[in-house]
Motif scaffolding. Structure first.
Motif, short mmCIF file in Angstrom:
data_model
loop_
_atom_site.label_atom_id
_atom_site.label_comp_id
_atom_site.label_asym_id
_atom_site.label_seq_id
_atom_site.Cartn_x
_atom_site.Cartn_y
_atom_site.Cartn_z
N LYS A 1 -8.63 -2.55 0.14
CA LYS A 1 -9.37 -3.56 -0.61
C LYS A 1 -10.70 -3.02 -1.13
O LYS A 1 -11.21 -3.46 -2.16
CB LYS A 1 -9.62 -4.80 0.27
CG LYS A 1 -8.35 -5.56 0.64
CD LYS A 1 -8.68 -6.69 1.61
CE LYS A 1 -7.44 -7.45 2.02
NZ LYS A 1 -7.76 -8.52 2.99
N MET A 2 -11.28 -2.06 -0.41
CA MET A 2 -12.54 -1.48 -0.83
C MET A 2 -12.38 -0.43 -1.91
O MET A 2 -13.35 -0.06 -2.58
CB MET A 2 -13.27 -0.85 0.36
CG MET A 2 -13.88 -1.84 1.32
SD MET A 2 -14.92 -1.03 2.57
CE MET A 2 -13.68 -0.09 3.47
N LYS A 3 -11.16 0.06 -2.09
CA LYS A 3 -10.95 1.14 -3.05
C LYS A 3 -11.44 0.80 -4.46
O LYS A 3 -12.15 1.60 -5.08
CB LYS A 3 -9.47 1.53 -3.11
CG LYS A 3 -9.19 2.68 -4.09
CD LYS A 3 -7.71 2.97 -4.19
CE LYS A 3 -6.96 1.96 -4.99
NZ LYS A 3 -7.29 2.03 -6.44
N PRO A 4 -11.12 -0.38 -5.01
CA PRO A 4 -11.64 -0.69 -6.35
C PRO A 4 -13.17 -0.70 -6.39
O PRO A 4 -13.76 -0.27 -7.38
CB PRO A 4 -11.06 -2.08 -6.63
CG PRO A 4 -9.85 -2.18 -5.77
CD PRO A 4 -10.19 -1.43 -4.53
N THR A 5 -13.80 -1.16 -5.32
CA THR A 5 -15.26 -1.18 -5.28
C THR A 5 -15.81 0.23 -5.43
O THR A 5 -16.70 0.49 -6.26
CB THR A 5 -15.76 -1.79 -3.96
OG1 THR A 5 -15.29 -3.13 -3.85
CG2 THR A 5 -17.28 -1.78 -3.91
N LEU B 1 -4.34 7.38 -2.82
CA LEU B 1 -3.74 8.10 -1.70
C LEU B 1 -4.70 8.17 -0.52
O LEU B 1 -4.30 7.99 0.64
CB LEU B 1 -3.33 9.50 -2.15
CG LEU B 1 -2.18 9.57 -3.16
CD1 LEU B 1 -1.96 11.00 -3.62
CD2 LEU B 1 -0.90 9.01 -2.54
N ILE B 2 -5.97 8.44 -0.78
CA ILE B 2 -6.95 8.54 0.30
C ILE B 2 -7.14 7.20 1.01
O ILE B 2 -7.02 7.09 2.23
CB ILE B 2 -8.30 9.07 -0.23
CG1 ILE B 2 -8.16 10.53 -0.68
CG2 ILE B 2 -9.39 8.95 0.84
CD1 ILE B 2 -9.39 11.08 -1.36
N PHE B 3 -7.44 6.16 0.22
CA PHE B 3 -7.69 4.85 0.82
C PHE B 3 -6.41 4.22 1.37
O PHE B 3 -6.45 3.47 2.35
CB PHE B 3 -8.35 3.92 -0.20
CG PHE B 3 -9.82 4.19 -0.37
CD1 PHE B 3 -10.75 3.47 0.36
CD2 PHE B 3 -10.27 5.16 -1.25
CE1 PHE B 3 -12.11 3.72 0.22
CE2 PHE B 3 -11.62 5.41 -1.40
CZ PHE B 3 -12.55 4.70 -0.67
N GLY B 4 -5.28 4.53 0.74
CA GLY B 4 -4.01 4.05 1.27
C GLY B 4 -3.69 4.68 2.61
O GLY B 4 -3.23 4.00 3.54
N ALA B 5 -3.93 5.99 2.72
CA ALA B 5 -3.68 6.68 3.99
C ALA B 5 -4.57 6.13 5.10
O ALA B 5 -4.12 5.92 6.25
CB ALA B 5 -3.92 8.17 3.82
N THR C 1 0.83 -1.21 0.00
CA THR C 1 0.00 0.00 0.00
C THR C 1 0.86 1.26 0.00
O THR C 1 0.61 2.20 -0.77
CB THR C 1 -0.93 0.00 1.23
OG1 THR C 1 -1.83 -1.11 1.14
CG2 THR C 1 -1.74 1.28 1.30
N LEU C 2 1.88 1.28 0.85
CA LEU C 2 2.77 2.45 0.90
C LEU C 2 3.55 2.58 -0.41
O LEU C 2 3.72 3.70 -0.93
CB LEU C 2 3.73 2.34 2.08
CG LEU C 2 4.65 3.56 2.29
CD1 LEU C 2 3.83 4.83 2.46
CD2 LEU C 2 5.54 3.34 3.52
N VAL C 3 4.00 1.47 -0.95
CA VAL C 3 4.72 1.50 -2.23
C VAL C 3 3.81 2.03 -3.34
O VAL C 3 4.22 2.84 -4.17
CB VAL C 3 5.24 0.08 -2.59
CG1 VAL C 3 5.74 0.05 -4.03
CG2 VAL C 3 6.35 -0.31 -1.63
N LEU C 4 2.55 1.59 -3.34
CA LEU C 4 1.59 2.08 -4.34
C LEU C 4 1.40 3.58 -4.22
O LEU C 4 1.38 4.29 -5.24
CB LEU C 4 0.26 1.36 -4.15
CG LEU C 4 -0.91 1.85 -5.03
CD1 LEU C 4 -0.63 1.54 -6.50
CD2 LEU C 4 -2.22 1.22 -4.59
N MET C 5 1.25 4.08 -3.01
CA MET C 5 1.04 5.52 -2.80
C MET C 5 2.22 6.32 -3.35
O MET C 5 2.04 7.34 -4.03
CB MET C 5 0.82 5.81 -1.33
CG MET C 5 -0.46 5.21 -0.75
SD MET C 5 -0.54 5.32 1.05
CE MET C 5 -0.70 7.11 1.26
N ALA C 6 3.42 5.86 -3.05
CA ALA C 6 4.61 6.56 -3.56
C ALA C 6 4.71 6.45 -5.08
O ALA C 6 5.05 7.43 -5.76
CB ALA C 6 5.87 5.97 -2.91
#
Length: 226
Positions: free
Chosen positions: A118-122, A102-106, A69-74
């Protein structure tokens, strides 16, 4: 439209003559690929994420997903920055999916709850579906804008395509909910990438007969010699 990346535009949108194909592919797919690798091999990224994540997270059962998740945000921030420098613009759909990441990762990292990422794609796919059907109800076709008029088809064709894509996005949202609520972290990550990308590719190819059926014929006047 993707989840971070928006695999929809990556597969369906035409290439701008001024754009660099490898750059567009990198911006769209790079963060997802890094997300996949970081989840599978979190130790590779531990020196980079350790200053930002509590040790309890890195040693826990969800270490891979928190690291990813952190890697994805960066990665989404870097990808958009590179795109801005190279093209002098920020594509709307990748920007939207990056903001969502960024929002859902944070929320995921702050609350130490993997449910949010996990809910972000939904949420993203439901938003796409609502936007498409909402635009259709208001007699405003959004799909040609999203696809940058990739296809020269009639208005009736765009309407039919909008209904199909809107329904498909709701289906993706439903599938994401079923997968993350019933399967392991690793299985969900595989579903997210490359699973969703494969589903979108297959669905896009399946729309070829409709696109051919409603294809606009070139105006004979435009082709006539002056």
């Amino acid at each position: 439209m993707n989840d971070m990346s928006n695999p929809v535009t990556a597969l369906a949108a035409p290439q701008d003559k001024r754009s660099v194909p490898w750059l567009k592919l990198g911006v769209e797919m790079g963060p997802l690929l890094l997300f996949f690798i970081a989840n599978a091999r979190p130790k590779l990224f531990e020196p980079l994420v350790a200053p930002f994540l509590p040790q309890a997270i890195l040693a826990g059962p969800n270490a891979g997903l928190f690291t990813a998740t952190l890697v994805l945000m960066a990665a989404v921030v870097v990808a958009l920055a590179v795109s801005l420098v190279k093209t002098r613009k920020l594509p709307a759909m990748p920007l939207l999916t990056a903001v969502m990441a960024l929002i859902f990762g944070a929320l995921t990292l702050y609350l130490q709850d993997t449910s949010f990422i996990k809910m972000k794609p939904t949420v993203l796919y439901v938003g796409f579906g609502v936007a498409l059907f909402g635009g259709l109800a208001m007699n405003k076709l959004l799909l040609p804008i999203i696809f940058e008029n990739a296809f020269a088809i009639t208005e009736k064709g765009w309407r039919a395509l909008t209904i199909r894509w809107g329904a498909f996005f709701f289906l993706l949202a439903l599938l994401n909910e079923l997968v993350w609520r019933t399967q392991s972290n690793d299985f969900w990550v595989y579903f997210k990438f490359p699973g969703i990308l494969i589903l979108i590719f297959v669905f896009s190819v399946a729309q070829a007969p409709l696109i051919v059926r409603y294809k606009l014929e070139p105006d004979p006047i435009d082709n006539a010699d002056v």
